[in-house]
Write a protein that holds these residues in place. Structure first.
Motif, PDB file in Angstrom:
ATOM      1  N   ARG A 171      55.876  -3.754  60.413  1.00 60.67           N
ATOM      2  CA  ARG A 171      56.603  -4.765  61.035  1.00 60.67           C
ATOM      3  C   ARG A 171      55.897  -6.108  60.791  1.00 60.67           C
ATOM      4  N   PRO A 172      54.490  -6.144  60.979  1.00 59.63           N
ATOM      5  CA  PRO A 172      53.892  -7.623  60.675  1.00 59.63           C
ATOM      6  C   PRO A 172      54.094  -8.050  59.372  1.00 59.63           C
ATOM      7  N   PHE A 173      54.040  -7.224  58.214  1.00 61.72           N
ATOM      8  CA  PHE A 173      54.497  -7.530  56.901  1.00 61.72           C
ATOM      9  C   PHE A 173      55.982  -8.213  56.647  1.00 61.72           C
ATOM     10  N   GLU A 174      56.728  -7.426  57.357  1.00 62.56           N
ATOM     11  CA  GLU A 174      58.172  -7.615  57.404  1.00 62.56           C
ATOM     12  C   GLU A 174      58.526  -8.952  58.067  1.00 62.56           C
ATOM     13  N   LEU A 175      57.793  -9.475  59.255  1.00 61.10           N
ATOM     14  CA  LEU A 175      58.055 -10.575  59.692  1.00 61.10           C
ATOM     15  C   LEU A 175      57.532 -11.667  58.866  1.00 61.10           C
ATOM     16  N   ALA A 176      56.344 -11.623  58.256  1.00 58.13           N
ATOM     17  CA  ALA A 176      55.719 -12.500  57.153  1.00 58.13           C
ATOM     18  C   ALA A 176      56.779 -12.793  56.183  1.00 58.13           C
ATOM     19  N   LEU A 177      57.331 -11.770  55.524  1.00 58.46           N
ATOM     20  CA  LEU A 177      58.213 -11.914  54.556  1.00 58.46           C
ATOM     21  C   LEU A 177      59.574 -12.855  54.674  1.00 58.46           C
ATOM     22  N   GLU A 178      59.917 -12.539  56.019  1.00 61.46           N
ATOM     23  CA  GLU A 178      61.162 -13.142  56.723  1.00 61.46           C
ATOM     24  C   GLU A 178      60.901 -14.633  57.017  1.00 61.46           C
ATOM     25  N   ALA A 182      52.787 -19.147  56.429  1.00 64.57           N
ATOM     26  CA  ALA A 182      52.991 -18.310  57.214  1.00 64.57           C
ATOM     27  C   ALA A 182      51.817 -17.879  57.668  1.00 64.57           C
ATOM     28  N   THR A 183      51.844 -17.582  59.224  1.00 62.58           N
ATOM     29  CA  THR A 183      50.855 -16.778  59.858  1.00 62.58           C
ATOM     30  C   THR A 183      51.242 -15.859  60.918  1.00 62.58           C
ATOM     31  N   VAL A 184      51.336 -14.486  60.822  1.00 56.93           N
ATOM     32  CA  VAL A 184      51.514 -13.514  61.516  1.00 56.93           C
ATOM     33  C   VAL A 184      50.448 -12.772  62.186  1.00 56.93           C
ATOM     34  N   SER A 185      50.504 -12.672  63.503  1.00 58.30           N
ATOM     35  CA  SER A 185      49.278 -11.638  64.080  1.00 58.30           C
ATOM     36  C   SER A 185      49.992 -10.622  64.574  1.00 58.30           C
ATOM     37  N   SER A 186      49.428  -9.296  64.776  1.00 62.38           N
ATOM     38  CA  SER A 186      50.261  -8.161  65.372  1.00 62.38           C
ATOM     39  C   SER A 186      50.780  -8.494  66.572  1.00 62.38           C
ATOM     40  N   ALA A 187      50.238  -9.364  67.304  1.00 58.51           N
ATOM     41  CA  ALA A 187      50.876  -9.791  68.774  1.00 58.51           C
ATOM     42  C   ALA A 187      52.176 -10.364  68.761  1.00 58.51           C
ATOM     43  N   GLU A 188      52.464 -11.206  67.581  1.00 52.79           N
ATOM     44  CA  GLU A 188      53.772 -11.766  67.422  1.00 52.79           C
ATOM     45  C   GLU A 188      54.611 -10.769  66.900  1.00 52.79           C
ATOM     46  N   ALA A 189      54.227  -9.744  65.946  1.00 53.01           N
ATOM     47  CA  ALA A 189      55.060  -8.485  65.434  1.00 53.01           C
ATOM     48  C   ALA A 189      55.265  -7.572  66.488  1.00 53.01           C
ATOM     49  N   LEU A 225      51.776 -18.252  50.527  1.00 51.87           N
ATOM     50  CA  LEU A 225      50.781 -17.492  50.956  1.00 51.87           C
ATOM     51  C   LEU A 225      51.126 -17.280  52.559  1.00 51.87           C
ATOM     52  N   ALA A 226      50.555 -16.179  53.159  1.00 52.46           N
ATOM     53  CA  ALA A 226      50.890 -15.589  54.460  1.00 52.46           C
ATOM     54  C   ALA A 226      49.399 -14.992  55.057  1.00 52.46           C
ATOM     55  N   CYS A 227      49.231 -14.955  56.140  1.00 53.06           N
ATOM     56  CA  CYS A 227      48.051 -14.617  56.800  1.00 53.06           C
ATOM     57  C   CYS A 227      48.756 -13.462  57.652  1.00 53.06           C
ATOM     58  N   VAL A 228      48.440 -12.008  57.325  1.00 53.78           N
ATOM     59  CA  VAL A 228      48.638 -10.969  58.408  1.00 53.78           C
ATOM     60  C   VAL A 228      47.862 -10.183  58.797  1.00 53.78           C
TER      61      VAL A 228
END
Length: 213
Positions: free
Chosen positions: A162-169, A147-154, A122-125
């Motif tokens: 890009r937020p989804f791609e970073l989460a999958l990475e 994993a957790t990905v904010s738009s700020a990180e992406a 699971l990841a929060c995007v």
């Protein structure tokens, strides 16, 4: 129709999917009163709506503690201007931010536990500044995410992929074996652009929709 057997991961939006904003008006009125300003609820609610319109397209600019402080000061300034309150935004920002609280949507935790029990990562995007992880932790969600990905990180907001791609990475998984659950058109379009399947909220019924019993 996508089922759990077709997936290795599920990503989920935050606001409107996992959490909801509590009524900010009482807390904001109290924050103003602490600084010697009295305002009626309707006016405070209107000012907050103006601040939200300002914040949303800029959430990703709060990418570290310095830029987050600047973003929060600017958001407080927008709110104060809309309230016609002559206060220093930098001095008010902490009380303004403290008045904005979130709570879990119904049955989110059991649904996340069911997804994890089915072997899914699971990841929060979310379109959020870097404080996303703080909010998830305060609500007991952090242990449930890999994993957790904010738009700020992406560095970009959904529907940008890009937020989804970073989460999958971070998960070490591929888009063709992942699904995103969210409540907005940006979620649906962003997932499609990144190659993920999509299911709308509510999260509470997602395990059943994926054939998890």
């Amino acid at each position: 129709m996508v089922v759990a057997a077709d997936l290795d991961a599920v990503t989920l939006d935050a606001l409107g999917t996992l959490v909801e904003l509590e009524d900010p008006v009482p807390g904001l009125r109290q924050a103003l009163a602490t600084h010697g300003v009295a305002r009626e609820g309707a006016g405070v609610g209107h000012a907050f709506a103006i601040e939200v319109e300002y914040y949303l397209p800029r959430a990703h600019t709060g990418s570290d503690r310095e830029t987050l402080t600047t973003l929060r000061r600017d958001c407080a300034g927008v709110f104060l201007e809309a309230c016609q309150a002559e206060l220093d935004p930098a001095a008010f920002a902490s009380d303004f931010n403290a008045a904005i609280k979130f709570s879990l949507l119904p049955d989110v935790l059991p649904a996340l536990d069911a997804l994890r029990a089915a072997g899914l990562s699971l990841a929060c995007v979310a379109n959020w500044d870097i404080s996303l992880t703080d909010h998830l932790e305060s609500l007991g969600l952090t242990p449930r995410f890999d994993a957790t990905v904010s738009s700020a990180e992406a560095g970009a907001q959904k529907p940008d992929p890009r937020p989804f791609e970073l989460a999958l990475e971070r998960l070490g998984l591929v888009a063709s074996r992942a699904l995103h659950c969210g409540d907005s058109d940006a979620d649906r379009k962003g997932a499609a652009r990144a190659g993920l399947a999509f299911e709308p909220d509510p999260v509470a019924t997602l395990p059943e929709r994926l054939g998890i019993r």
